[in-house]
Design an enzyme around this catalytic site. Sequence first.
Site, PDB file in Angstrom:
ATOM      1  N   ASP A  16      14.208  13.758  20.644  1.00 60.97           N
ATOM      2  CA  ASP A  16      13.931  14.237  19.200  1.00 60.97           C
ATOM      3  C   ASP A  16      12.624  14.498  19.079  1.00 60.97           C
ATOM      4  OD1 ASP A  16      14.789  15.349  17.052  1.00 60.97           O
ATOM      5  OD2 ASP A  16      15.411  13.238  16.193  1.00 60.97           O
ATOM      6  N   ASN A  64      24.264  21.814  18.064  1.00 65.67           N
ATOM      7  CA  ASN A  64      23.293  22.330  18.085  1.00 65.67           C
ATOM      8  C   ASN A  64      23.452  24.093  18.160  1.00 65.67           C
ATOM      9  OD1 ASN A  64      21.147  20.126  20.124  1.00 65.67           O
ATOM     10  ND2 ASN A  64      21.160  20.465  18.003  1.00 65.67           N
TER      11      ASN A  64
END
Length: 234
Positions: A16, A64
């Site tokens: 991330d 996503n």
Amino acid sequence: MTENRNIPTHVAFIMDGNGRWAKERLLPRKMGHREGVKAMKRMINECDAMGIRYVTFYAFSTENWARPQEEIDELFSLIKKFAEGELQEYSEKGYRIRILGDVTQLPEPTRKALEKIVAASKGNSGMCVSVAINYGGRQEIVNAVNNIIQSGITQIDVDSMSDCMYTYGIPDPDVIVRSGGEKRLSNFLIWQCAYSELIFLDKYWPDFDRSTLEEILAEYAKRDRRFGKIARLS
Ligand code: FPP
């Protein structure tokens, strides 16, 4: 070779902070993802050098797909390039490559490149590099249950359930590391994480390097893994 208990067998990474890394440098998000790929390569090399046998990366979650199409296209283009370049090299070097997730929904050229490398590396006995793509932990469990129902089995146990996961044959992660400061698992390996140590680092993923891995291993070595047993005295 004696087992070194301070070195985890399986390390899994939630990568991330690529977007924030790029933003801080006034760069487009895609530059953050490109640097993210370089960080992946560094961590694969460093993990292998440390004797870690399994390494797993969360590259694209089932959630996503909600990102802008341009970013999705960039990610799949990077994944295809990675499959044809680095994964091919890793396979030749003796690593096993596994993909975790539902690949049927991926763009065909990406899916084919990944399937080719998984098949080519099947018999390898080196470090196992798994990449989670179109992966969601809840979807993985639902998929496993559906497969069990379809096979007509009426009773299962923990081991047979584990064998129906995308991670079959891969030991559960000893440690899951998340970069970028958030402290959550975001649907990653939620069946497999039952006894994983969790490490959350503020550092953005593109900044991960050997010193970060050393920091992770030092923190892991301090953890008292009890698996439900009583605490160590001292
Ligand atoms: C999270 O950062 C990262 C991702 C959603 C993708 C991770 C992908 C890569 C490292 C590159 C592609 C992978 C392969 C296998 C070649 P973010 O964009 O959410 O960052 P932010 O939270 O700072 O916005």
